[in-house]
Design a protein around this motif. Sequence first.
Motif, short mmCIF file in Angstrom:
data_model
loop_
_atom_site.label_atom_id
_atom_site.label_comp_id
_atom_site.label_asym_id
_atom_site.label_seq_id
_atom_site.Cartn_x
_atom_site.Cartn_y
_atom_site.Cartn_z
N GLY A 115 -2.15 -18.00 76.40
CA GLY A 115 -2.83 -18.10 74.56
C GLY A 115 -2.14 -19.76 74.49
N VAL A 116 -1.42 -20.62 73.33
CA VAL A 116 -0.97 -20.96 72.49
C VAL A 116 0.44 -20.33 72.00
CG1 VAL A 116 -1.84 -23.08 70.34
CG2 VAL A 116 -3.37 -21.79 72.11
N LYS A 117 1.23 -21.65 71.67
CA LYS A 117 2.32 -21.70 71.45
C LYS A 117 2.77 -22.60 70.16
CE LYS A 117 7.39 -21.03 72.86
NZ LYS A 117 7.60 -21.33 73.74
N VAL A 118 3.28 -22.35 69.38
CA VAL A 118 3.64 -23.20 68.07
C VAL A 118 4.59 -22.84 68.02
CG1 VAL A 118 2.50 -23.38 65.54
CG2 VAL A 118 1.17 -23.08 67.20
N HIS A 119 5.21 -24.46 67.52
CA HIS A 119 6.96 -24.42 67.88
C HIS A 119 7.22 -24.80 65.98
CE1 HIS A 119 11.08 -24.39 68.59
NE2 HIS A 119 10.65 -23.12 70.14
N ALA A 120 7.14 -24.27 65.10
CA ALA A 120 7.59 -24.85 64.04
C ALA A 120 8.92 -25.92 63.91
CB ALA A 120 7.15 -24.01 62.62
N GLN A 121 9.46 -25.91 64.37
CA GLN A 121 10.98 -26.74 64.27
C GLN A 121 10.67 -28.27 65.39
OE1 GLN A 121 14.72 -25.18 65.53
NE2 GLN A 121 15.71 -26.01 64.12
N TRP A 122 10.80 -28.04 66.69
CA TRP A 122 10.58 -28.95 67.34
C TRP A 122 9.84 -29.86 66.83
CZ3 TRP A 122 12.45 -30.59 71.70
CH2 TRP A 122 13.68 -29.68 72.27
N SER A 123 8.04 -29.08 65.74
CA SER A 123 7.42 -30.20 65.63
C SER A 123 7.36 -30.44 64.05
CB SER A 123 5.93 -29.23 65.51
OG SER A 123 5.90 -28.68 64.18
N GLY A 124 8.83 -29.93 64.11
CA GLY A 124 8.87 -30.64 62.52
C GLY A 124 8.36 -30.41 60.84
N THR A 125 7.46 -28.94 61.68
CA THR A 125 6.52 -28.80 60.70
C THR A 125 7.04 -27.26 60.12
OG1 THR A 125 5.43 -29.96 61.40
CG2 THR A 125 4.02 -28.64 59.76
N VAL A 126 6.88 -27.41 59.31
CA VAL A 126 7.59 -25.78 58.62
C VAL A 126 6.68 -24.61 58.08
CG1 VAL A 126 9.49 -26.04 57.59
CG2 VAL A 126 7.06 -26.17 56.20
N THR A 127 6.27 -23.19 58.68
CA THR A 127 5.34 -22.38 59.02
C THR A 127 4.37 -22.76 57.64
OG1 THR A 127 6.53 -21.44 59.83
CG2 THR A 127 4.13 -19.90 59.03
N ALA A 128 5.10 -23.32 56.65
CA ALA A 128 4.32 -23.33 54.61
C ALA A 128 3.89 -24.86 54.69
CB ALA A 128 5.50 -22.92 54.34
N ASP A 129 3.61 -25.69 55.51
CA ASP A 129 3.35 -26.84 55.95
C ASP A 129 1.50 -26.78 55.95
OD1 ASP A 129 2.13 -29.61 56.67
OD2 ASP A 129 3.84 -29.57 55.61
#
Length: 179
Positions: free
Chosen positions: A56-70
């Motif tokens: 599947g796919v992994k999304v890392h909010a903190q490392w990307s600098g993109t909060v979940t609510a963005d």
Amino acid sequence: SSIEAIASHAPTGNAAAVRDVAGEGRLRAYLVADPRDLPGTRRDLARHGDAPGVAGVKVHAQWSGTVTADPSMAALFDLLAAHGRPVKIHNDGDGWEAALRALADRHSRLPIIVAHAGPGTPSMASARLAASTANVHLELASSFASLPEVRAVIAATPPDRLLFGTDAPLLEPAFVLGT
């Protein structure tokens, strides 16, 4: 997933992860998706999304600098939902629970895995999400887990929504199993 894909260059790291699991029957890889680079994520999904061993796919909010609510996270999930494979997300930021609920509701057929069963450590907010949505699952690996919180999360989460993960090689699998 590849730390290179998370921390510096997703295309190179994703290609390496796919090579590492090719022909290896026991290993699986998550491709890393970057909410700041939808065209790059689209290319990586086209190149590697259906490769053998890709789970599947992994999304890392903190490392990307993109909060979940963005809003860019919502745009990324639109793309990932079209791909249709499970998405493991490391949540971050104020309002992450409501944002993830909205994503889960909007993409009700997309399996969503909450890494660490919360933002870094198991949380009751994640347990509520898993218990009240059809597609949210919790993976419990965490180096900072509080045993009372883990027990409460497990008690509040439907058993078919709990996943065992180790976070190896970052964590010793025996530590997570013990937790």
